[in-house]
Design a protein around this motif. Structure first.
Motif, PDB file in Angstrom:
ATOM      1  N   PHE A 148       0.816  -1.289  -0.030  1.00 17.80           N
ATOM      2  CA  PHE A 148      -0.264  -0.044   0.090  1.00 17.80           C
ATOM      3  C   PHE A 148       0.766   1.247  -0.020  1.00 17.80           C
ATOM      4  N   SER A 149       2.128   1.158   0.173  1.00 21.08           N
ATOM      5  CA  SER A 149       2.914   2.678   0.185  1.00 21.08           C
ATOM      6  C   SER A 149       3.085   3.091  -1.156  1.00 21.08           C
ATOM      7  N   GLY A 150       2.825   2.775  -2.158  1.00 20.10           N
ATOM      8  CA  GLY A 150       2.966   3.455  -3.582  1.00 20.10           C
ATOM      9  C   GLY A 150       2.600   2.633  -4.914  1.00 20.10           C
ATOM     10  N   GLY A 151       2.791   2.763  -5.865  1.00 17.96           N
ATOM     11  CA  GLY A 151       2.554   2.313  -7.013  1.00 17.96           C
ATOM     12  C   GLY A 151       1.126   2.161  -7.093  1.00 17.96           C
ATOM     13  N   SER A 152       0.804   1.139  -7.762  1.00 18.80           N
ATOM     14  CA  SER A 152      -0.749   0.784  -8.061  1.00 18.80           C
ATOM     15  C   SER A 152      -1.255  -0.362  -7.602  1.00 18.80           C
ATOM     16  N   LEU A 153      -2.604  -0.525  -7.237  1.00 19.00           N
ATOM     17  CA  LEU A 153      -3.334  -1.424  -6.742  1.00 19.00           C
ATOM     18  C   LEU A 153      -3.465  -2.595  -7.831  1.00 19.00           C
ATOM     19  N   GLY A 154      -3.811  -1.766  -9.062  1.00 22.36           N
ATOM     20  CA  GLY A 154      -3.993  -2.903 -10.070  1.00 22.36           C
ATOM     21  C   GLY A 154      -3.078  -3.725 -10.706  1.00 22.36           C
ATOM     22  N   PRO A 155      -3.310  -4.680 -11.343  1.00 24.16           N
ATOM     23  CA  PRO A 155      -2.203  -5.758 -11.931  1.00 24.16           C
ATOM     24  C   PRO A 155      -1.245  -4.897 -12.787  1.00 24.16           C
ATOM     25  N   ALA A 195      -2.815   3.572 -13.616  1.00 22.65           N
ATOM     26  CA  ALA A 195      -2.595   3.018 -12.199  1.00 22.65           C
ATOM     27  C   ALA A 195      -3.821   3.275 -11.316  1.00 22.65           C
ATOM     28  N   ILE A 196      -3.892   2.569 -10.222  1.00 22.29           N
ATOM     29  CA  ILE A 196      -5.024   2.804  -9.487  1.00 22.29           C
ATOM     30  C   ILE A 196      -4.205   3.112  -7.989  1.00 22.29           C
ATOM     31  N   PRO A 197      -3.954   4.218  -7.678  1.00 27.69           N
ATOM     32  CA  PRO A 197      -2.980   4.451  -6.463  1.00 27.69           C
ATOM     33  C   PRO A 197      -3.614   4.240  -5.196  1.00 27.69           C
ATOM     34  N   PRO A 198      -2.985   3.598  -4.239  1.00 31.11           N
ATOM     35  CA  PRO A 198      -3.729   3.289  -2.980  1.00 31.11           C
ATOM     36  C   PRO A 198      -4.005   4.764  -2.001  1.00 31.11           C
TER      37      PRO A 198
END
Length: 195
Positions: free
Chosen positions: A130-137, A143-146
């Motif tokens: 959950f610290s960054g990036g995307s929650l999606g594949p 991107a789906i940011p947390p």
């Protein structure tokens, strides 16, 4: 437990941190308008509201420091005999702390899923995801940011579960120890570009 300046916490006002989670009913009496994070943590410590202090500190610290703190607490609470999935999750967190790549962030998620999101090690590894990036594949075009509060919520879960998983009658003492470790992370000088 005297709480002095906490350089790692960049929030000027405790109210800004409260927006990230729902404070506990019994801790609301410790809140005062214009209170800074140090004063709020001091009030919580004096009232022995350790659960609230855990929730507050996991949201107030920069994500990397909060993850390192939760990892340290969970590892010490787990003892020397770790199941392979627990070891794998904690190692995934250590790998990400050593080199915070996207691949390692996703590996932490896989390890969390294996050990379980209802375990301390799984919650810490989920905090990494959950610290960054995307929650999606990775194959997803956008991107789906947390949400900004998810890391702190996962880490609070890790610490609260770690406090009760063995000898739950000693949970307040364990939580106080976790807070003392967290305050040490908050006192340490921040490295450049770490938020």
């Amino acid at each position: 437990m005297p709480i002095g300046p906490l350089p790692q916490i960049t929030f000027q006002n405790a109210a800004d941190v409260w927006k990230r989670y729902e404070p506990e009913e019994e801790a609301i009496g410790c809140q005062r308008e214009g209170m800074n994070p140090e004063a709020y943590l001091q009030a919580l410590a004096e009232a022995e509201h350790w659960t609230e202090a855990i929730k507050f500190l996991t949201q107030a610290l920069p994500k990397r420091e909060a993850i390192a703190w939760a990892h340290q607490c969970v590892r010490s609470a787990a003892g020397p005999e770790l199941s392979p999935p627990t070891q794998a999750a904690l190692t995934a967190v250590e790998d990400w702390l050593a080199d915070s790549t996207e691949a390692r962030r996703r590996a932490a998620h896989a390890a969390a899923k294996t050990v379980g999101f209802d375990t301390p090690a799984g919650c810490v590894a989920l905090g990494v995801f959950f610290s960054g990036g995307s929650l999606g594949p990775p194959s997803l075009d956008h991107a789906i940011p947390p949400a900004n509060d998810l890391t702190g919520k996962a880490l609070a879960g890790a610490l609260l579960i770690a406090a009760v998983i063995t000898e739950p009658e000693n949970a307040p003492v364990k939580l106080q120890g976790f807070i003392e470790q967290g305050l040490q992370f908050a006192r340490d000088t921040a490295e450049p570009n770490q938020t």
